[in-house]
Design a protein around this motif. Structure first.
Motif, PDB file in Angstrom:
ATOM      1  N   GLU A 231       3.041  17.405 -10.332  1.00 15.69           N
ATOM      2  CA  GLU A 231       3.614  16.119 -11.012  1.00 15.69           C
ATOM      3  C   GLU A 231       3.447  14.763  -9.980  1.00 15.69           C
ATOM      4  N   ASP A 232       4.123  15.164  -9.571  1.00 20.65           N
ATOM      5  CA  ASP A 232       4.019  13.634  -8.305  1.00 20.65           C
ATOM      6  C   ASP A 232       2.763  14.042  -7.284  1.00 20.65           C
ATOM      7  N   MET A 233       2.537  15.302  -7.010  1.00 16.23           N
ATOM      8  CA  MET A 233       0.728  15.498  -6.567  1.00 16.23           C
ATOM      9  C   MET A 233      -0.132  15.081  -7.213  1.00 16.23           C
ATOM     10  N   ARG A 234      -0.382  15.543  -7.998  1.00 15.86           N
ATOM     11  CA  ARG A 234      -1.617  15.192  -9.492  1.00 15.86           C
ATOM     12  C   ARG A 234      -1.329  13.380  -8.954  1.00 15.86           C
ATOM     13  N   THR A 235      -0.133  12.550  -9.120  1.00 14.85           N
ATOM     14  CA  THR A 235      -0.426  11.594  -9.467  1.00 14.85           C
ATOM     15  C   THR A 235      -0.286  10.029  -8.304  1.00 14.85           C
ATOM     16  N   LEU A 236      -0.170  11.317  -7.079  1.00 18.93           N
ATOM     17  CA  LEU A 236      -0.852  11.026  -5.491  1.00 18.93           C
ATOM     18  C   LEU A 236      -1.440   9.189  -5.926  1.00 18.93           C
ATOM     19  N   PRO A 237      -2.432   9.201  -6.275  1.00 14.76           N
ATOM     20  CA  PRO A 237      -3.405   8.488  -6.379  1.00 14.76           C
ATOM     21  C   PRO A 237      -2.297   6.753  -6.619  1.00 14.76           C
ATOM     22  N   LEU A 238      -1.761   7.303  -7.241  1.00 18.31           N
ATOM     23  CA  LEU A 238      -0.299   5.867  -8.510  1.00 18.31           C
ATOM     24  C   LEU A 238       0.494   5.337  -6.941  1.00 18.31           C
ATOM     25  N   ASN A 239       0.689   5.677  -6.160  1.00 16.64           N
ATOM     26  CA  ASN A 239       1.096   5.955  -4.434  1.00 16.64           C
ATOM     27  C   ASN A 239       0.494   5.585  -3.819  1.00 16.64           C
ATOM     28  N   TYR A 240      -0.922   6.106  -3.344  1.00 20.69           N
ATOM     29  CA  TYR A 240      -2.103   4.835  -2.366  1.00 20.69           C
ATOM     30  C   TYR A 240      -1.990   3.334  -3.499  1.00 20.69           C
ATOM     31  N   ALA A 241      -1.959   2.951  -4.798  1.00 22.62           N
ATOM     32  CA  ALA A 241      -2.643   1.822  -5.321  1.00 22.62           C
ATOM     33  C   ALA A 241      -0.522   1.119  -5.247  1.00 22.62           C
ATOM     34  N   THR A 242       0.381   1.799  -5.120  1.00 25.35           N
ATOM     35  CA  THR A 242       1.432   0.997  -4.871  1.00 25.35           C
ATOM     36  C   THR A 242       0.958   0.245  -3.329  1.00 25.35           C
ATOM     37  N   GLU A 243       1.046   1.205  -2.660  1.00 21.77           N
ATOM     38  CA  GLU A 243       1.319   1.058  -0.949  1.00 21.77           C
ATOM     39  C   GLU A 243       0.101  -0.168  -0.861  1.00 21.77           C
ATOM     40  N   ARG A 244      -1.209  -0.282  -1.582  1.00 21.10           N
ATOM     41  CA  ARG A 244      -1.739  -1.275  -1.249  1.00 21.10           C
ATOM     42  C   ARG A 244      -1.634  -2.318  -1.806  1.00 21.10           C
ATOM     43  N   TRP A 245      -0.737  -2.179  -3.128  1.00 15.59           N
ATOM     44  CA  TRP A 245      -0.441  -3.607  -3.646  1.00 15.59           C
ATOM     45  C   TRP A 245       1.104  -4.354  -2.913  1.00 15.59           C
ATOM     46  N   ILE A 246       1.109  -3.873  -2.656  1.00 16.80           N
ATOM     47  CA  ILE A 246       2.037  -4.140  -1.456  1.00 16.80           C
ATOM     48  C   ILE A 246       1.844  -4.732  -0.758  1.00 16.80           C
ATOM     49  N   GLU A 247       0.560  -3.731   0.238  1.00 12.44           N
ATOM     50  CA  GLU A 247       0.398  -4.430   1.556  1.00 12.44           C
ATOM     51  C   GLU A 247      -0.453  -6.277   1.440  1.00 12.44           C
ATOM     52  N   GLU A 248      -0.974  -6.443   0.132  1.00  9.50           N
ATOM     53  CA  GLU A 248      -1.750  -7.520  -0.413  1.00  9.50           C
ATOM     54  C   GLU A 248      -0.679  -8.486  -0.764  1.00  9.50           C
ATOM     55  N   GLN A 249       0.092  -8.071  -1.206  1.00  3.31           N
ATOM     56  CA  GLN A 249       1.218  -8.372  -0.996  1.00  3.31           C
ATOM     57  C   GLN A 249       2.295  -9.827   0.524  1.00  3.31           C
ATOM     58  N   VAL A 250       1.759  -8.512   1.254  1.00  6.27           N
ATOM     59  CA  VAL A 250       2.292  -9.243   2.122  1.00  6.27           C
ATOM     60  C   VAL A 250       1.908 -10.073   2.710  1.00  6.27           C
ATOM     61  N   ARG A 251      -0.180  -9.720   2.991  1.00  6.01           N
ATOM     62  CA  ARG A 251      -0.621 -10.286   2.941  1.00  6.01           C
ATOM     63  C   ARG A 251      -0.606 -11.971   3.078  1.00  6.01           C
ATOM     64  N   LYS A 252      -0.555 -11.882   1.499  1.00  8.59           N
ATOM     65  CA  LYS A 252      -0.662 -13.672   0.946  1.00  8.59           C
ATOM     66  C   LYS A 252       1.041 -14.077   1.365  1.00  8.59           C
ATOM     67  N   ASP A 253       2.045 -13.454   1.142  1.00  8.74           N
ATOM     68  CA  ASP A 253       3.648 -13.865   2.123  1.00  8.74           C
ATOM     69  C   ASP A 253       2.892 -14.495   3.350  1.00  8.74           C
ATOM     70  N   ASN A 254       2.184 -13.496   4.538  1.00 11.02           N
ATOM     71  CA  ASN A 254       2.004 -14.108   5.537  1.00 11.02           C
ATOM     72  C   ASN A 254       1.607 -14.978   6.097  1.00 11.02           C
ATOM     73  N   GLN A 255       0.320 -15.750   4.069  1.00 10.03           N
ATOM     74  CA  GLN A 255      -0.546 -16.349   4.435  1.00 10.03           C
ATOM     75  C   GLN A 255      -0.124 -18.360   4.112  1.00 10.03           C
ATOM     76  N   ILE A 256       1.002 -17.935   3.251  1.00 12.19           N
ATOM     77  CA  ILE A 256       1.826 -18.964   2.623  1.00 12.19           C
ATOM     78  C   ILE A 256       2.895 -19.368   3.611  1.00 12.19           C
ATOM     79  N   ASN A 257       3.098 -18.533   4.674  1.00  8.96           N
ATOM     80  CA  ASN A 257       4.580 -18.626   5.712  1.00  8.96           C
ATOM     81  C   ASN A 257       3.814 -19.582   6.650  1.00  8.96           C
TER      82      ASN A 257
END
Ligand SMILES: [Zn+2]
Ligand SMILES: [Zn+2]
Length: 257
Positions: A231-257
């Motif tokens: 189940e964990d392997m089959r749903t790895l796309p969710l991990n990738y999407a979450t990692e991309r989302w986190i990276e995006e948040q970090v990028r936005k935070d850096n732009q604000i600060n």
């Protein structure tokens, strides 16, 4: 049309991957039934967790199981060659093809499972976030008490949704606190976001905005009796999407600060 075709290809590949995984899994289970008690008798476990780190697993047992998996996949290779591949891996050079590497992973997991089953019989108390875990990562609540590997897979169990962590390496499950971030101990529920995706019902991704870590949570009351590793392997796309989302948040935070 193209999208439909792609979808079909993905489904077919997933089905093939599942069949291969299933076949290896059955071999591992069979090996544990036949050879498990022999190897278990020779295992010496630590008094404290991690009871048997994967680096301390008996190498001969891993080679034996790995070879069994190779035979089942109709791959002819000598034990000596397997030793060489492993030595290369220890030096940080992975010279295995992906199929050989996944059989190796399955062999390590199979041997680790022997220790996991032995500890499961006794069980472990509920693990709570340990503020000193930053100095001592193997004492972290998400570190497997048996093999010491970090798990990012939580399962809410029947009947009342108690939360356990599931180790993808040795299959051990241990109870953990129901609320708060498992990585940094934050109890601020507003900072712990949950995402779901209609393609994967019964599964949520939890992201902590304090420490930027994430975990996957399977609701075992909705998806009972599933193979959690698959189940964990089959749903790895969710991990990738979450990692991309986190990276995006970090990028936005850096732009604000
Ligand atoms: Zn483990
Ligand atoms: Zn956190």
């Amino acid at each position: 049309m193209t999208a439909e075709k792609n979808q079909l290809l993905v489904t077919e590949n997933l089905e093939q991957a599942y069949q291969k995984y299933r076949q290896l899994k059955l071999e591992v289970d069979e090996w544990i039934r036949k050879r498990g008690s022999y190897w278990l008798a020779g295992l010496s476990m630590n008094k404290e967790s991690p009871y048997l780190p994967i680096t301390d697993l008996p190498q001969d047992a891993i080679i034996e199981l790995w070879q069994r998996l190779n035979i089942s996949a109709k791959v002819e290779i000598t034990d000596l060659k397997l030793q060489e591949l492993w030595e290369q891996l220890k030096l940080g050079k992975n010279t295995m093809n992906p199929e050989m590497a996944s059989r190796f992973q399955m062999a390590v997991s199979g041997v680790a499972k022997l220790a996991s089953q032995a500890v499961s019989e006794k069980g472990v108390p509920e693990q709570k976030f340990n503020p000193r875990a930053s100095e001592n990562p193997e004492k972290n609540v998400v570190a497997c008490p048996v093999c010491g590997e970090i798990s990012t897979l939580a399962v809410l169990t029947e009947p009342d949704g108690k939360r356990v962590m599931h180790c993808s390496t040795c299959s051990f499950e241990w109870p953990v606190q129901r609320t708060g971030c498992l990585f940094c101990g934050s109890e601020d529920s507003k900072k712990l976001l949950y995402f779901d995706n209609e393609a994967f019902p019964g599964i949520e991704m939890g992201v902590c905005q304090i420490c930027g870590q994430y975990f996957k949570e399977i609701d075992g009351r909705k998806l009972s009796a599933v193979d959690y590793l698959w189940e964990d392997m089959r749903t790895l796309p969710l991990n990738y999407a979450t990692e991309r989302w986190i990276e995006e948040q970090v990028r936005k935070d850096n732009q604000i600060n």
